[in-house]
Design a protein around this motif. Structure first.
Motif, PDB file in Angstrom:
ATOM      1  N   GLY A 189      -2.252   3.702  -4.032  1.00  0.00           N
ATOM      2  CA  GLY A 189      -1.749   2.672  -5.088  1.00  0.00           C
ATOM      3  C   GLY A 189      -2.076   1.608  -4.119  1.00  0.00           C
ATOM      4  O   GLY A 189      -1.176   1.725  -3.034  1.00  0.00           O
ATOM      5  N   VAL A 190      -2.301   0.794  -4.775  1.00  0.00           N
ATOM      6  CA  VAL A 190      -1.935  -1.050  -3.951  1.00  0.00           C
ATOM      7  C   VAL A 190      -1.903  -2.041  -5.405  1.00  0.00           C
ATOM      8  O   VAL A 190      -1.950  -1.641  -6.233  1.00  0.00           O
TER       9      VAL A 190
ATOM     10  N   SER B  43      -4.582  -2.880 -12.103  1.00  0.00           N
ATOM     11  CA  SER B  43      -5.438  -3.903 -10.969  1.00  0.00           C
ATOM     12  C   SER B  43      -4.288  -2.327  -9.739  1.00  0.00           C
ATOM     13  O   SER B  43      -4.248  -1.760 -10.324  1.00  0.00           O
ATOM     14  N   GLY B  44      -5.085  -3.055  -8.981  1.00  0.00           N
ATOM     15  CA  GLY B  44      -4.579  -1.996  -8.207  1.00  0.00           C
ATOM     16  C   GLY B  44      -5.083  -1.113  -7.351  1.00  0.00           C
ATOM     17  O   GLY B  44      -4.652  -0.251  -6.381  1.00  0.00           O
ATOM     18  N   GLU B  45      -6.019   0.121  -8.250  1.00  0.00           N
ATOM     19  CA  GLU B  45      -6.359   1.234  -8.019  1.00  0.00           C
ATOM     20  C   GLU B  45      -7.783   1.416  -6.801  1.00  0.00           C
ATOM     21  O   GLU B  45      -8.483   2.070  -7.090  1.00  0.00           O
ATOM     22  N   MET B  46      -7.061   0.887  -5.622  1.00  0.00           N
ATOM     23  CA  MET B  46      -8.117   1.190  -4.628  1.00  0.00           C
ATOM     24  C   MET B  46      -7.606   1.935  -3.728  1.00  0.00           C
ATOM     25  O   MET B  46      -8.364   2.157  -2.997  1.00  0.00           O
ATOM     26  N   GLY B  47      -6.957   3.322  -3.727  1.00  0.00           N
ATOM     27  CA  GLY B  47      -6.990   4.100  -3.552  1.00  0.00           C
ATOM     28  C   GLY B  47      -8.399   5.222  -3.643  1.00  0.00           C
ATOM     29  O   GLY B  47      -8.987   6.231  -2.382  1.00  0.00           O
TER      30      GLY B  47
ATOM     31  N   VAL C 269       0.702  -1.340   0.112  1.00  0.00           N
ATOM     32  CA  VAL C 269      -0.148  -0.146   0.308  1.00  0.00           C
ATOM     33  C   VAL C 269       0.610   1.044  -0.401  1.00  0.00           C
ATOM     34  O   VAL C 269       1.446   1.061   1.178  1.00  0.00           O
ATOM     35  N   SER C 270       0.901   2.075  -1.123  1.00  0.00           N
ATOM     36  CA  SER C 270       2.184   2.816  -1.482  1.00  0.00           C
ATOM     37  C   SER C 270       0.489   3.624  -0.895  1.00  0.00           C
ATOM     38  O   SER C 270       0.215   5.011  -1.450  1.00  0.00           O
ATOM     39  N   VAL C 271       1.321   5.611   0.112  1.00  0.00           N
ATOM     40  CA  VAL C 271       0.706   6.420   0.378  1.00  0.00           C
ATOM     41  C   VAL C 271       0.924   6.749   0.217  1.00  0.00           C
ATOM     42  O   VAL C 271       2.362   7.651   1.377  1.00  0.00           O
ATOM     43  N   GLY C 272       1.339   8.351  -0.534  1.00  0.00           N
ATOM     44  CA  GLY C 272       1.822   9.503  -0.886  1.00  0.00           C
ATOM     45  C   GLY C 272       0.263  10.524  -0.615  1.00  0.00           C
ATOM     46  O   GLY C 272      -0.536  10.011   0.109  1.00  0.00           O
TER      47      GLY C 272
END
Length: 400
Positions: free
Chosen positions: A221-222, A238-242, A214-217
């Motif tokens: 992004g995941v 994939s991974g657009e969970m933000g 989980v990239s948190v800036g």
């Protein structure tokens, strides 16, 4: 220094050669006899492939090694300095560039912060960083073998940035202009995918098979590593969970939806809290809030705790969806771990389904802000070598 396009005329032409090189990379120092024993190839095949690799400067001899009764063997090692790669993380408010050798060891790095720059200005700064890192590369047989770039948005399989809402980018072609300018392969990847790969190769995910990064800036992004492999989805998106909805009647997101997770659990939320404390948008709100929190100021501390709780809400959804063995939180907000961690873990502990918690580890990145840059660098040197490096000792600073 050889240009990379000379390498384009040469590839590892057969599986035997690739197997020998990969074995040396992952098991060095190793003798010819040991390669034959470990791979099942006959000694003549190993000898001819080793000779080619020596001539191409991809390996070198050192020794002799310990004898098992006969002549002491000459040992073979991978030449990690045969070439260098550049890995760049384009954030919403920063650029980070690293120069690595062919094992992922960081030889040089540079970074800059910015606020709401246009695509043209970001591209200009990106080229300056590439030029700076290229100039810092030591002499080597193959020079700069490729450039990898992580972008906070949806990237298709051809490397085109279809949408990066927090940068205001849509249908941006980065790959071709940079390949033409620098005459070497360029790999464009979603930054969270690259971060997940960086953690799998070099960080907290090295020993895991099912990992969520989980990239948190400014956004979230995941990246998904499922059954040991990076999962990109059908078309690479994939991974657009933000942008999953966690507040039905929530605020409007830059993506066009309402109530997206990243509005409440990223630097966007922190910037909103910072405005109430009198910070302007062109300040580094994260750094300023951390400085205040370190003095015991409760307003920024409570802001971090609220963000941590919201992070826990989204991560709980991810845990319940994918049943991972590891969840790794990375990127800039890791700097506030001491205030974020407890409310985050409380949420996942209390809200995740009880049977999802067995053997689950939720942790913060060992690579801090470098996971994405290391991930795209790994894509680059693996593309150059056409092999998979399993145990590279990455994240060592060299020549610093």
């Amino acid at each position: 220094m050889k240009k990379l396009n000379t390498w384009n005329q040469y590839t590892i032409k057969n599986g035997n050669k690739s197997l020998v090189l990969e074995t040396i990379m992952n098991q060095a120092p190793i003798s010819r006899a040991e390669i034959a024993n470990n791979t099942g190839l006959n000694k003549g095949t190993v000898s001819s492939q080793v000779s080619e690799l020596l001539n191409e400067d991809l390996i070198y001899e050192k020794g002799p090694g310990e004898s098992s009764g006969g002549r002491r063997p000459v040992m073979l090692l991978f030449n990690q300095h045969a070439g260098y790669c550049i890995g760049i993380d384009i954030g919403v408010n920063y650029l980070l560039g690293i120069l690595t050798d062919l094992e992922g060891n960081i030889c040089e790095e540079t970074s800059m912060n910015f606020h709401q720059l246009s695509y043209e200005h970001i591209n200009e700064e990106l080229c300056k960083i590439i030029d700076q890192l290229t100039a810092a590369a030591p002499p080597s047989p193959y020079g700069i073998v490729g450039i990898g770039i992580g972008v906070p948005g949806a990237v298709n399989k051809d490397g085109k940035v279809l949408l990066a809402p927090n940068l205001g980018w849509q249908n941006v072609e980065l790959k071709q202009p940079l390949e033409e300018k620098y005459e070497c392969p360029v790999i464009i990847e979603n930054e969270a995918n690259a971060g997940a790969y960086g953690e799998k190769k070099f960080g907290a995910g090295k020993d895991g098979k099912d990992i969520i990064y989980v990239s948190v800036g400014v956004g979230i992004g995941v990246g998904l590593v499922l059954n040991g492999k990076l999962y990109r989805g059908n078309n690479g998106f994939s991974g657009e969970m933000g942008h999953m909805t966690i507040e039905v009647n929530g605020d409007k997101c830059r993506c066009g939806n309402n109530g997206c997770w990243e509005l409440y659990a990223s630097e966007q939320a922190l910037i909103a809290y910072g405005k109430k404390l009198g910070f302007s948008e062109d300040q580094d709100t994260l750094a300023e809030m951390i400085e205040l929190a370190n003095t015991g100021d409760m307003e920024p501390i409570q802001s971090f705790r609220t963000i941590g709780a919201y992070l826990g809400v989204g991560i709980t959804n991810i845990i319940n969806s994918f049943n991972p063995e590891k969840v790794i939180i990375g990127n800039r907000l890791v700097a506030a771990k001491q205030w974020i961690e407890q409310p985050l873990l409380e949420k996942t502990k209390n809200n995740a389904l009880w049977f999802q918690k067995d053997d689950l580890n939720v942790s913060f990145s060992e690579l801090h802000t470098h996971a994405t840059a290391l991930g795209v660098a790994a894509f680059t040197f693996e593309n150059f070598l056409k092999v998979d490096i399993h145990h590279a000792p990455a994240y060592k600073l060299m020549n610093k």
